[in-house]
Design an enzyme around this catalytic site. Structure first.
Site, PDB file in Angstrom:
ATOM      1  N   ASP A  68      19.660  -9.018 -11.580  1.00 34.87           N
ATOM      2  CA  ASP A  68      18.645 -10.101 -11.712  1.00 34.87           C
ATOM      3  C   ASP A  68      17.788  -9.803 -13.201  1.00 34.87           C
ATOM      4  OD1 ASP A  68      16.985  -8.044 -10.742  1.00 34.87           O
ATOM      5  OD2 ASP A  68      15.834  -9.365  -9.329  1.00 34.87           O
ATOM      6  N   SER A  84      10.817 -11.410 -12.116  1.00 34.14           N
ATOM      7  CA  SER A  84      12.472 -11.077 -11.418  1.00 34.14           C
ATOM      8  C   SER A  84      13.450 -12.092 -11.840  1.00 34.14           C
ATOM      9  CB  SER A  84      12.132 -10.903  -9.729  1.00 34.14           C
ATOM     10  OG  SER A  84      13.280 -10.417  -9.218  1.00 34.14           O
TER      11      SER A  84
HETATM   12  P1  NG1 Z   1      11.248 -14.893  -0.268  1.00 38.93           P
HETATM   13  O1  NG1 Z   1      11.104 -16.149  -1.386  1.00 38.93           O
HETATM   14  O2  NG1 Z   1      10.142 -14.386   0.321  1.00 38.93           O
HETATM   15  O3  NG1 Z   1      12.412 -15.339   0.290  1.00 38.93           O
HETATM   16  C1  NG1 Z   1      12.775 -13.570  -1.936  1.00 38.93           C
HETATM   17  C2  NG1 Z   1      14.059 -12.874  -1.390  1.00 38.93           C
HETATM   18  C3  NG1 Z   1      13.545 -11.703  -0.757  1.00 38.93           C
HETATM   19  C4  NG1 Z   1      13.120 -10.499  -1.795  1.00 38.93           C
HETATM   20  C5  NG1 Z   1      11.711 -11.592  -2.756  1.00 38.93           C
HETATM   21  C6  NG1 Z   1      11.578 -10.496  -3.870  1.00 38.93           C
HETATM   22  C7  NG1 Z   1      15.852 -13.972  -0.295  1.00 38.93           C
HETATM   23  C8  NG1 Z   1      16.102 -14.777   1.046  1.00 38.93           C
HETATM   24  N1  NG1 Z   1      14.765 -13.639  -0.392  1.00 38.93           N
HETATM   25  O4  NG1 Z   1      11.656 -13.572  -1.179  1.00 38.93           O
HETATM   26  O5  NG1 Z   1      14.625 -11.031  -0.338  1.00 38.93           O
HETATM   27  O6  NG1 Z   1      13.977  -9.987  -2.522  1.00 38.93           O
HETATM   28  O7  NG1 Z   1      12.280 -12.671  -3.019  1.00 38.93           O
HETATM   29  O8  NG1 Z   1      12.210 -10.860  -5.068  1.00 38.93           O
HETATM   30  O9  NG1 Z   1      16.636 -13.499  -1.056  1.00 38.93           O
HETATM   31 ZN    ZN Z   2      14.165  -8.548  -9.280  1.00 38.61          ZN
END
Ligand code: NG1
Ligand code: ZN
Length: 591
Positions: free
Chosen positions: A323, A111
Site C-alpha cells: 500500500d 497510507s
Molecule cells: P477503517 O476505515 O476503520 O475500516 C481501515 C481498515 C483497517 C485499518 C485502517 C488503517 C478495512 C476494512 N479497514 O480502517 O483495517 O487498516 O484502515 O489503515 O480494511
Molecule cells: Zn498503510
C-alpha cells in the site's frame, strides 16, 4: 542542566541539616538561594517556550470550527486541512518524549488513501502505536481553537505531570505525497518550538520509521537506526533462511511487486542490492509515472479483487502489492482460465503460523502460538486455523493497535488484518528460549536446524508493526523452505466469496457495535434486519461498522457464492441507508 543543579542543591541541604552543622548555614542559604534562582530561570524559560509556541502556532493556524478525530490510524483527511494538525502533533510528540524520556516517532502519511489526502500517526517508544489516553490528547490538541491552544497544552502537561526541563527527541518520516514535504516541516516546527531535538529521516516507509524508533530506544539491540541498518538486518536474515534451500530456480526467485506508486517502491529499489539476487524483484507502479494508490496498491487489489493496472502478469506468476506507505501487502496470481486469485492477510497468517508451528514441533519447543484476526477475516480461514491447524484464534476490533495488543498475550502472536496489515510478535521469554536452544550443544541436527530457522525468522520480522517489505521476505522465505508455489499456498483452504461496500450516512456515529464489531447495537432494528437477511443465504455472515479512516459506514458480507455475497452486501447496504440516515443516492445492486 538546571534540573540537575536543583537536585544536587536540595540533597546537600538535607545532608547539612541532618548533621545540624551551623557552620554551614550561610552555605545552605546560598544553596537555597541558588535553587530558587534556578527555579525562577526555569519558569522564565518555560514562559519563553510557551511564548514561542504561541508565536509559531500563528504560522500554522487552525481553520475555525474544523474538528478532526485521531482515528483508527491517526489523523487522516484532505491535505489542505492538516497544517495545524501537524504542528500540534509536533508539540504532542515532544510532550510524549519528555514524559517517556524516550524518542517518539511522527510519520506523515495517509497510507492507502488517495494522493490528495494526508495524515499523521505518532509512534511510541518501542515502535508501537500511542496509547488510547494520548490519542485523546491528540484529538484535544487538534481541535483546540487558536486562542485556547496553550491552555490545552498546559492541561496535558499538568494531567501527565510532565517535567518540561526534560530533553525531547522526535524522529520524523514522510511518504511520497506532494503535500508531505510541507506538512512534515510543520511537525518539525512544532517540535522545535518546544525545544525538542528532531531527526528528519525524510522519505521512509511507515514500518521503517517504527523500526528506527525501536532501535533508538533499545540502544541498538533491535538494530541500527538507519535505512542501511534496516536493509542489512532484514537481508541477512533472509539470506540465512534461504541459503540452504536446494535448487531454487530463477522462476522461484522472481516476484512481481506493485509499489502502489509510493514510498515502498523507492525503498524496494534501495534494498535490492542487499538481497544479492536471491530475490529478483520486478517492480511496477514504481512512482515514475502513475499516481499514488490510483488503480493500484494493496487496498485496490483487496477491495476490487482484481490485479492492479500497470502490472504485466504472466499466467500463474507470483505477484504482490504494497500500500501507499508499505505497511500492508497482499499476494495474487491469475490462473490459466484468467481467473484472479487473491492471497490476503488471512492466507498470509495461515502460511506463517503453519510454518512456525511446524518449526516449534521440530525444535521441541513448547511455546503457545495464536492467530489474531478481525471480523473481516474470511470465515474459511478461521475454520481452517481452529479445526485443522488447531491453533488458538482470537478476534479483535478493527485497527492494528487492537490486534497488536491481543498478540502480545501469547508466546507467539501472529496477527493480520484481512487487508494484509500484520506481523508476528515473539514474547521476550520465547525469544530467550529460541536463543538458548541455538547455543545448546546437546541438541540434535534436526532440532538445531529448526531452531536456527526460527532465530532467523525472528530477525526477519519487523515486530514493531506490519511491514510490507519484511512480510514479503518472510513469505518468500517460507515458500522457498517449504518448496511451495503460490498455487500450493492458495490451495490450503478456499476463501468464502465476500464483498465489502461503503454507505454514506449523515453521521456514521449513529452506528455503535459490540462483540468485536460483529453486532450493531444501534440504530434500533438494524441488527435484527441484518440477522434476517443473513438467514436467506447459505454459509452467510454480514456486519456493519463506521469506518475510522473515511466518512462512511463499511458493509461486509460473505456467503457460499459470489452472487449471494454481492446480493447480501447490497441488501445490508440498503438497510444501513434506510435505518442509519443514508445520504445521496440509494445503494445500487452490483449486478
Ligand atoms: P477503517 O476505515 O476503520 O475500516 C481501515 C481498515 C483497517 C485499518 C485502517 C488503517 C478495512 C476494512 N479497514 O480502517 O483495517 O487498516 O484502515 O489503515 O480494511
Ligand atoms: Zn498503510
Amino acid at each position: 542542566m538546571c534540573h540537575c543543579a536543583v537536585y544536587v542543591c536540595s540533597s546537600s541541604v538535607r545532608q547539612e541539616r541532618g548533621r545540624g552543622d551551623v557552620r554551614h548555614c550561610s552555605h545552605v542559604i546560598r544553596e537555597v538561594g541558588s535553587a530558587a534562582h534556578s527555579l525562577r530561570s526555569q519558569k522564565k524559560q518555560k514562559m519563553a517556550q510557551f511564548e514561542e509556541v504561541s508565536q509559531k502556532s500563528k504560522l500554522h493556524p487552525k481553520p475555525e470550527g474544523l474538528t478532526l478525530q485521531y482515528g483508527t490510524a491517526g489523523f487522516r483527511t484532505h491535505a489542505k486541512h492538516l497544517d495545524h494538525i501537524m504542528f500540534r502533533m509536533g508539540l504532542l510528540a515532544t510532550l510524549r518524549s519528555k514524559k517517556t524520556k524516550s524518542t517518539i516517532g511522527v510519520m506523515v502519511t495517509a497510507s492507502h488513501n488517495p494522493e490528495e489526502d494526508n495524515g499523521v500517526k505518532l509512534i511510541d517508544p518501542m515502535g508501537e502505536m500511542v496509547t488510547v489516553v494520548w490519542e485523546g490528547y491528540a484529538t484535544q490538541l487538534a481541535n483546540a481553537e487558536q486562542d485556547s491552544l496553550l491552555k490545552e497544552l498546559k492541561d496535558i502537561i499538568e494531567k501527565e505531570d510532565i517535567d518540561m526541563s526534560e530533553p525531547a527527541s522526535v524522529y520524523i518520516g514522510k511518504d511520497t505525497r506532494p503535500s508531505s514535504a510541507s506538512l512534515s516541516q510543520a511537525v518539525l516546527d512544532g517540535v522545535s518550538s518546544l525545544g525538542g531535538k528532531t531527526h528528519d529521516y525524510g522519505l521512509v516507509t511507515t514500518p521503517q520509521l517504527h523500526y528506527m524508533v525501536c532501535c533508538c530506544n533499545t540502544h541498538g539491540s533491535y538494530g541500527s537506526p538507519t535505512t542501511e541498518g534496516y536493509y542489512q538486518k532484514l537481508s541477512q536474515a533472509f539470506l540465512q533462511l534461504t541459503q540452504n534451500v536446494p535448487n531454487r530456480t530463477d522462476d522461484q526467485k522472481r516476484l512481481l511487486v506493485d509499489g502502489a506508486n509510493g514510498i515502498g517502491a523507492l525503498k524496494m529499489r534501495e534494498m535490492e542490492p542487499f538481497l544479492r539476487s536471491e530475490l529478483q524483484v520486478v517492480l511496477s507502479n514504481d512512482g515514475s509515472s502513475g499516481k499514488l494508490n490510483h488503480m493500484c496498491g494493496a487496498d485496490y487489489v483487496k477491495v476490487q479483487q482484481k490485479a492492479p493496472q500497470g502490472m504485466n502478469m504472466g499466467v500463474g506468476e507470483r505477484c504482490c502489492s504494497f500500500d501507499g506507505d508499505a505497511d500492508r501487502i497482499v499476494y495474487y496470481y491469475t490462473d490459466s482460465k484468467g481467473c484472479f486469485h487473491l492471497l490476503d492477510g488471512d492466507k498470509i497468517a495461515t502460511l506463517i503460523s503453519t510454518y512456525l508451528k511446524e518449526l516449534l514441533t521440530q525444535a521441541g519447543l513448547n511455546l503457545q502460538i495464536a492467530v489474531v484476526q478481525t471480523a473481516y477475516a474470511n470465515g474459511s480461514s478461521t475454520r481452517y486455523l481452529e479445526d485443522v491447524m488447531k491453533v488458538a484464534v482470537c478476534c479483535t476490533k478493527t485497527g492494528v493497535k487492537h490486534l497488536h495488543h491481543a498478540a502480545q498475550e501469547y508466546d507467539i502472536g501472529v496477527y493480520f488484518e484481512a487487508n494484509g496489515h500484520g506481523t508476528v510478535l515473539f514474547s521476550k521469554a520465547a525469544q530467550k528460549q529460541i536463543q538458548e536452544l541455538v547455543k545448546d550443544s546437546n541438541t540434535n541436527d534436526e532440532k538445531k536446524h529448526a531452531v536456527k530457522l526460527l532465530e532467523s525468522t525472528v530477525n526477519l520480522i519487523n515486530q514493531t508493526v506490519g511491514d510490507a517489505i519484511s512480510d514479503m521476505l518472510v513469505i518468500e522465505a517460507v515458500l522457498a523452505i517449504r518448496g511451495m508455489s503460490v498455487q500450493d499456498w492458495d490451495a490450503i483452504y478456499t476463501d468464502l466469496p465476500n464483498r465489502q461496500l461503503k454507505v454514506t450516512v449523515s453521521d456514521r456515529r449513529v452506528i455503535d457495535t459490540t462483540d468485536a464489531e460483529r453486532k450493531a447495537v444501534t440504530p434500533e432494528g438494524l441488527q435484527d434486519t441484518i440477522d434476517s437477511l443473513v438467514k436467506k443465504y447459505k454459509n452467510a455472515r454480514s456486519f456493519v461498522r463506521p469506518s475510522g479512516t473515511e466518512d462512511v459506514v463499511r458493509v461486509y458480507a460473505e456467503a457460499d457464492t459470489h452472487e449471494s455475497a454481492d446480493s447480501l452486501a447490497h441488501e445490508v447496504s440498503l438497510a444501513v441507508y434506510r435505518l442509519a440516515g443514508g445520504v445521496g443516492d440509494k445503494p445500487k445492486p452490483l449486478h
